[in-house]
Design a protein around this motif. Sequence first.
Motif, PDB file in Angstrom:
ATOM      1  N   ALA A 139      -0.067  -7.480  -4.692  1.00  0.00           N
ATOM      2  CA  ALA A 139       1.268  -7.621  -4.847  1.00  0.00           C
ATOM      3  C   ALA A 139       1.836  -9.073  -5.264  1.00  0.00           C
ATOM      4  O   ALA A 139       2.544  -9.183  -6.192  1.00  0.00           O
ATOM      5  CB  ALA A 139       2.022  -7.118  -3.613  1.00  0.00           C
ATOM      6  N   LEU A 140       1.169  -9.974  -4.684  1.00  0.00           N
ATOM      7  CA  LEU A 140       1.458 -11.517  -4.896  1.00  0.00           C
ATOM      8  C   LEU A 140       1.227 -11.783  -6.237  1.00  0.00           C
ATOM      9  O   LEU A 140       1.776 -12.455  -7.100  1.00  0.00           O
ATOM     10  CB  LEU A 140       0.870 -12.269  -3.619  1.00  0.00           C
ATOM     11  CG  LEU A 140       1.148 -13.896  -3.836  1.00  0.00           C
ATOM     12  CD1 LEU A 140       2.633 -14.194  -4.059  1.00  0.00           C
ATOM     13  CD2 LEU A 140       0.387 -14.837  -3.107  1.00  0.00           C
ATOM     14  N   LYS A 141      -0.377 -11.314  -6.896  1.00  0.00           N
ATOM     15  CA  LYS A 141      -0.858 -12.055  -8.094  1.00  0.00           C
ATOM     16  C   LYS A 141      -0.097 -11.331  -9.081  1.00  0.00           C
ATOM     17  O   LYS A 141       0.315 -12.015 -10.038  1.00  0.00           O
ATOM     18  CB  LYS A 141      -2.419 -11.424  -7.930  1.00  0.00           C
ATOM     19  CG  LYS A 141      -2.733 -12.086  -9.524  1.00  0.00           C
ATOM     20  CD  LYS A 141      -4.413 -11.325  -9.371  1.00  0.00           C
ATOM     21  CE  LYS A 141      -4.908 -11.717 -10.628  1.00  0.00           C
ATOM     22  NZ  LYS A 141      -6.398 -11.293 -10.658  1.00  0.00           N
ATOM     23  N   VAL A 146       3.433  -2.854  -3.854  1.00  0.00           N
ATOM     24  CA  VAL A 146       1.911  -2.153  -3.800  1.00  0.00           C
ATOM     25  C   VAL A 146       2.348  -1.169  -2.770  1.00  0.00           C
ATOM     26  O   VAL A 146       3.033  -1.407  -1.356  1.00  0.00           O
ATOM     27  CB  VAL A 146       1.207  -3.082  -3.500  1.00  0.00           C
ATOM     28  CG1 VAL A 146      -0.104  -2.342  -2.718  1.00  0.00           C
ATOM     29  CG2 VAL A 146       0.681  -3.899  -4.639  1.00  0.00           C
ATOM     30  N   ILE A 147       1.963   0.017  -3.038  1.00  0.00           N
ATOM     31  CA  ILE A 147       2.243   1.172  -1.841  1.00  0.00           C
ATOM     32  C   ILE A 147       0.706   1.077  -1.121  1.00  0.00           C
ATOM     33  O   ILE A 147      -0.273   1.663  -1.805  1.00  0.00           O
ATOM     34  CB  ILE A 147       2.240   2.419  -2.415  1.00  0.00           C
ATOM     35  CG1 ILE A 147       3.742   2.433  -3.274  1.00  0.00           C
ATOM     36  CG2 ILE A 147       2.485   3.511  -1.353  1.00  0.00           C
ATOM     37  CD1 ILE A 147       4.251   3.628  -3.997  1.00  0.00           C
ATOM     38  N   GLN A 148       0.477   0.560  -0.063  1.00  0.00           N
ATOM     39  CA  GLN A 148      -0.856   0.767   0.954  1.00  0.00           C
ATOM     40  C   GLN A 148      -0.693   1.914   1.589  1.00  0.00           C
ATOM     41  O   GLN A 148       0.208   2.737   2.520  1.00  0.00           O
ATOM     42  CB  GLN A 148      -0.828  -0.480   1.737  1.00  0.00           C
ATOM     43  CG  GLN A 148      -1.854  -0.359   2.503  1.00  0.00           C
ATOM     44  CD  GLN A 148      -1.747  -1.408   3.946  1.00  0.00           C
ATOM     45  OE1 GLN A 148      -1.090  -2.250   3.896  1.00  0.00           O
ATOM     46  NE2 GLN A 148      -2.388  -0.953   4.907  1.00  0.00           N
ATOM     47  N   GLY A 149      -1.899   2.621   1.801  1.00  0.00           N
ATOM     48  CA  GLY A 149      -2.129   3.780   2.378  1.00  0.00           C
ATOM     49  C   GLY A 149      -2.718   5.017   1.607  1.00  0.00           C
ATOM     50  O   GLY A 149      -3.091   4.674   0.538  1.00  0.00           O
ATOM     51  N   PRO A 150      -3.152   6.224   2.187  1.00  0.00           N
ATOM     52  CA  PRO A 150      -2.329   6.659   3.465  1.00  0.00           C
ATOM     53  C   PRO A 150      -3.139   5.967   4.655  1.00  0.00           C
ATOM     54  O   PRO A 150      -4.260   5.790   4.598  1.00  0.00           O
ATOM     55  CB  PRO A 150      -2.524   8.029   3.331  1.00  0.00           C
ATOM     56  CG  PRO A 150      -3.433   8.164   2.460  1.00  0.00           C
ATOM     57  CD  PRO A 150      -3.497   7.269   1.607  1.00  0.00           C
ATOM     58  N   VAL A 162       4.947   0.101   2.084  1.00  0.00           N
ATOM     59  CA  VAL A 162       5.509  -0.543   0.736  1.00  0.00           C
ATOM     60  C   VAL A 162       5.575  -2.062   0.825  1.00  0.00           C
ATOM     61  O   VAL A 162       6.295  -2.404   1.687  1.00  0.00           O
ATOM     62  CB  VAL A 162       6.851  -0.098  -0.021  1.00  0.00           C
ATOM     63  CG1 VAL A 162       6.946  -0.851  -1.114  1.00  0.00           C
ATOM     64  CG2 VAL A 162       6.658   1.462   0.047  1.00  0.00           C
ATOM     65  N   ARG A 163       4.523  -2.848   0.127  1.00  0.00           N
ATOM     66  CA  ARG A 163       4.679  -4.325   0.286  1.00  0.00           C
ATOM     67  C   ARG A 163       5.242  -4.951  -0.815  1.00  0.00           C
ATOM     68  O   ARG A 163       4.910  -4.661  -1.818  1.00  0.00           O
ATOM     69  CB  ARG A 163       3.148  -4.876   0.319  1.00  0.00           C
ATOM     70  CG  ARG A 163       2.226  -4.206   1.264  1.00  0.00           C
ATOM     71  CD  ARG A 163       2.611  -4.301   2.802  1.00  0.00           C
ATOM     72  NE  ARG A 163       1.678  -3.925   3.519  1.00  0.00           N
ATOM     73  CZ  ARG A 163       1.823  -3.536   4.952  1.00  0.00           C
ATOM     74  NH1 ARG A 163       3.012  -3.742   5.397  1.00  0.00           N
ATOM     75  NH2 ARG A 163       0.931  -3.029   5.748  1.00  0.00           N
ATOM     76  N   ASN A 239       4.368   1.187 -11.922  1.00  0.00           N
ATOM     77  CA  ASN A 239       4.027  -0.337 -11.954  1.00  0.00           C
ATOM     78  C   ASN A 239       2.413  -0.240 -12.224  1.00  0.00           C
ATOM     79  O   ASN A 239       1.724  -1.603 -12.191  1.00  0.00           O
ATOM     80  CB  ASN A 239       4.165  -1.359 -10.986  1.00  0.00           C
ATOM     81  CG  ASN A 239       3.932  -0.671  -9.457  1.00  0.00           C
ATOM     82  OD1 ASN A 239       3.196   0.291  -9.466  1.00  0.00           O
ATOM     83  ND2 ASN A 239       4.391  -1.424  -8.522  1.00  0.00           N
ATOM     84  N   LYS A 240       1.577   0.576 -12.104  1.00  0.00           N
ATOM     85  CA  LYS A 240       0.253   0.904 -12.057  1.00  0.00           C
ATOM     86  C   LYS A 240      -0.355  -0.032 -11.129  1.00  0.00           C
ATOM     87  O   LYS A 240      -1.698  -0.328 -11.288  1.00  0.00           O
ATOM     88  CB  LYS A 240      -0.232   0.277 -13.640  1.00  0.00           C
ATOM     89  CG  LYS A 240       0.041   1.021 -14.904  1.00  0.00           C
ATOM     90  CD  LYS A 240      -0.457   0.400 -15.867  1.00  0.00           C
ATOM     91  CE  LYS A 240       0.189   1.212 -17.284  1.00  0.00           C
ATOM     92  NZ  LYS A 240      -0.293   0.681 -18.487  1.00  0.00           N
TER      93      LYS A 240
END
Length: 598
Positions: A139-141, A146-150, A162-163, A239-240
């Motif tokens: 996400a930072l780069k 970014v959706i982390q999970g499940p 969501v980050r 956002n791929k």
Amino acid sequence: MRNKLDWLKPADYVIGLVFTVVIIAVSIFAYRAQTALHLSRERSQVELTAKVFSKTLNQDLERAVGVTKALDLLVNQAGGQVKDFDKYGKKMVDNQFIDEVFLAPGGKMTQVYPKRAKADSGLDLFNDGAARRDSALYALKHRTPVIQGPFTLVQGGWGFAVRYPIFIKRNGKERFWGFGCAVTKVDRVLKVSNKSLLKLGYNYRLYKTVTPVAKKYTLVMKSKGKVADPVRYDFQTANKASKWYVELSPKGGWGADGSNAKILTAILVIDAMFAVFIFFAYSRVIIMRRFKKEALFDEMTQIYNRAGFDHAVKGYQWAHPDRPWTLVMIDVDDFKFFNDYYGHPAGDAVLWHVASSMNQLAHQHKGPDPIFYGRNGGDEFCLAFMGKTADQAAPLVEEFAGMKKLVHYESRKISYTLSIGYASFPEDGQDPAEVVDHADEALYAVKLAGKHGCQHYSSKEKGQQDIRSQLGFTLHELTAYNPAGLVIYEAKKGNPRILFVNHAMVTMMGYDDMWDYYRNLNRNHTRFVDPRDDERTSQVLFKIFTGPVDGQKHELRYRVVAKDGHSFPVIANVKLVENPHYGLIAYQAFIKDLPANQ
């Protein structure tokens, strides 16, 4: 006693057996082919459903991402120091699909809501857990949510986190502040997506990579029904930053709509099936032929359209790359006049006549090299003399330009003129696009010179590249902003009808607009002449009208009466012009006369 069938010869049985085998074989082949075709269509439909589902899922996920965007806005508005976070967090969690929200300055979760989520307070997204680290770094780069999970939630069930990377500006420079995070349950955020598939009658399995860099997929959710021989569709979020795939199959299985039973029934009427198949195949040929004609031919004139013309020329050039050819661009002069004055059917008749003339020319000069012709659109046409240089094509162009341009429409005889420009390959251009541009420039040179003529492209002509810009001035621009009053009217004695009046003349005479001018004068040019000068002016104009049309300008001085009734002197310059549509007309420009000249 003899068997009643003994009169049948052995060959009859063989023929019957062969015929039966053929019918069975054809029927089996037809059944398999039809079931395979139906299955292909059914699977294509399922794939289309999967594509629609991926869009719906993206919309569901965007709701959760929207909450983290709100956190980004909150942090930026607070200058990086958010107070009363519980107040804002409560509003975000109360939207029914968000369970928890966090702020993680520098990557550490320090502000959380609700209180049951405080167990996660202090977690470092960059160091506590590989999934958190990979998601935060990605996400930072890429500066994207970014959706982390499940993953399994503490309160039970599956969830997503969501980050959202937050950047703030200080002293004109942007720096990384931390993350805004939101946690939601899978079954809540994907509620609409889940219902859409079930409602359409599909069993499914939905998979996702836990992080953007993970290669392994994890099951997110699935239907209660079994997924059999599924169609798989891979997709990503907008956002791929998240990879997914879904597997779909109909609830009742493939072919559950009874199509197979219908096909088996059709075996009993195999002969009819053959007839239908032949009819269908022939119909397809006719349809494709019709589509091809519509794609390449102009519907009204039945000659090539621009696509068909280009296709024919490119085909010849591909087969004869070293052979010359000449392109002719043709434009009907003042075509808008035919539509406005006579009506659109008359305009169509003119277009058809141009096409007919080109067809006649092509048939009169048949040779080893073809002549292609088409309609570009509107009142523009094109001709191509393949295998001919500009010099070789010039006599044919002149012949076409000299053809009789007369249309018999209803009880009228309508004459028209053409502007023609041409250029050749490779003399005037090294590729088709350049030849088109140069033929077009030659056409516009004819237009600029007064229309009704033909011209070969010449790069040596001064101002050749500025032709289009010169023609860019419209009639409205040339007349509306002319400081002198201008009236165009029929050059005849009695009640000469006004054909055009510009804005300067309307203003000079004190009228509100052109229609007010026409209404008050009843479109009669002589009605604004002061009665004291009427007889003298009429005599002078009649003398001009009955004289030679030599392009000479005649100056008159007389008084005119404005709308409010006051009279004032003017200087009027008159010039006669022979117009192919109106006959003899007069152009009269007016300026107010100075008091000293009265």
